[in-house]
Motif scaffolding. Sequence first.
Motif, PDB file in Angstrom:
ATOM      1  N   LEU A 196       1.038  -1.143   0.014  1.00 20.67           N
ATOM      2  CA  LEU A 196       0.043   0.005   0.061  1.00 20.67           C
ATOM      3  C   LEU A 196       0.979   1.180   0.051  1.00 20.67           C
ATOM      4  CD1 LEU A 196      -2.768  -1.094   2.603  1.00 20.67           C
ATOM      5  CD2 LEU A 196      -2.881  -1.089  -0.077  1.00 20.67           C
ATOM      6  N   LEU A 197       2.070   1.283   0.744  1.00 21.65           N
ATOM      7  CA  LEU A 197       2.800   2.382   0.580  1.00 21.65           C
ATOM      8  C   LEU A 197       3.443   2.547  -0.607  1.00 21.65           C
ATOM      9  CD1 LEU A 197       4.426   4.309   2.322  1.00 21.65           C
ATOM     10  CD2 LEU A 197       5.984   2.867   2.732  1.00 21.65           C
ATOM     11  N   ALA A 198       3.876   1.397  -1.402  1.00 24.60           N
ATOM     12  CA  ALA A 198       4.457   1.630  -2.534  1.00 24.60           C
ATOM     13  C   ALA A 198       3.401   2.243  -3.732  1.00 24.60           C
ATOM     14  CB  ALA A 198       4.968   0.306  -3.249  1.00 24.60           C
ATOM     15  N   VAL A 199       2.212   1.631  -3.557  1.00 21.06           N
ATOM     16  CA  VAL A 199       1.193   1.945  -4.414  1.00 21.06           C
ATOM     17  C   VAL A 199       0.863   3.814  -4.304  1.00 21.06           C
ATOM     18  CG1 VAL A 199      -1.339   2.020  -4.751  1.00 21.06           C
ATOM     19  CG2 VAL A 199       0.017  -0.010  -4.443  1.00 21.06           C
TER      20      VAL A 199
ATOM     21  N   PHE B 155      11.527  -0.191  -2.395  1.00 17.83           N
ATOM     22  CA  PHE B 155      12.124   0.696  -3.413  1.00 17.83           C
ATOM     23  C   PHE B 155      11.052   1.081  -4.414  1.00 17.83           C
ATOM     24  CE2 PHE B 155      13.647   1.046  -7.964  1.00 17.83           C
ATOM     25  CZ  PHE B 155      14.775   1.706  -7.687  1.00 17.83           C
ATOM     26  N   ILE B 156      10.128   0.346  -4.735  1.00 21.07           N
ATOM     27  CA  ILE B 156       8.963   1.034  -5.532  1.00 21.07           C
ATOM     28  C   ILE B 156       8.491   2.351  -4.981  1.00 21.07           C
ATOM     29  CG2 ILE B 156       6.622   0.552  -6.821  1.00 21.07           C
ATOM     30  CD1 ILE B 156       9.238  -1.198  -7.851  1.00 21.07           C
ATOM     31  N   GLY B 157       7.964   2.117  -3.552  1.00 23.28           N
ATOM     32  CA  GLY B 157       7.503   3.412  -2.832  1.00 23.28           C
ATOM     33  C   GLY B 157       8.451   4.372  -2.719  1.00 23.28           C
ATOM     34  N   ALA B 158       9.681   4.046  -2.488  1.00 21.21           N
ATOM     35  CA  ALA B 158      10.829   5.092  -2.053  1.00 21.21           C
ATOM     36  C   ALA B 158      11.023   5.999  -3.485  1.00 21.21           C
ATOM     37  CB  ALA B 158      12.136   4.525  -1.583  1.00 21.21           C
ATOM     38  N   ILE B 159      10.913   5.515  -4.581  1.00 23.28           N
ATOM     39  CA  ILE B 159      11.061   6.223  -5.931  1.00 23.28           C
ATOM     40  C   ILE B 159      10.087   7.242  -6.100  1.00 23.28           C
ATOM     41  CG2 ILE B 159      13.049   4.688  -6.785  1.00 23.28           C
ATOM     42  CD1 ILE B 159      10.701   3.527  -8.680  1.00 23.28           C
TER      43      ILE B 159
END
Length: 210
Positions: free
Chosen positions: A115-118, A190-194
């Motif tokens: 959810l954070l990544a999304v 990483f997905i969320g961080a970018i």
Amino acid sequence: MRALEDLGLLGDYAVWFITPSIYIVVTAVTILALGVGALLRDQNIGSIPLTVGLVGSVWAVGAVWWAVWHGLSTSTPLRLWVPVATTGIALGVTALYYWGASFVNITHLRHPLILLAVFGQLWDAAQNLIGVTFLGYSPKLVVTNLVYQATGFSGSTFVLKLVVTVGIVWYLADAKEEMNHTWWWLMTFFIGAIGLPMGVRGSLRMLLGA
């Protein structure tokens, strides 16, 4: 910090907050936070995640405060509606994703880190949507700009990022049990961080009229 650099608020220190120097700075701060966290953990008075989160939060809040203070002190008109709109759009679509995932028989689609990544990717997409639609901006990335130029649709980047993000997290959620635990967490984070930093940077820049 990149938003502050964009606004010219870092003066001679700006060189440390542009590529590639910023990676050195972030790595050094992260290692320091990890070290302090490990010491606190050994003394039973803290933990590594809590320390890293605290350092990151203080840094982020400090940067936002500095930018807003600059805007107020220089009589720069603040577009307060921008962060409200970008955050609201990202939260709203993330909530729709969460609801839709309940109809799919893949448990980890609603994992907190997923959810954070999304949310992170959608926040970036939302700031792009607001900038292009209302403020005359254009997408910064080559691919998204090409899609925008080809379609002429201001929401093209948002739709593209939504589709790609859902596809990636779907794969990660489905593969969670088979993948190495550490690698799964790193890839998902990483997905969320970018996405998150770009959402913050874009929203902050537009807030201050940059």
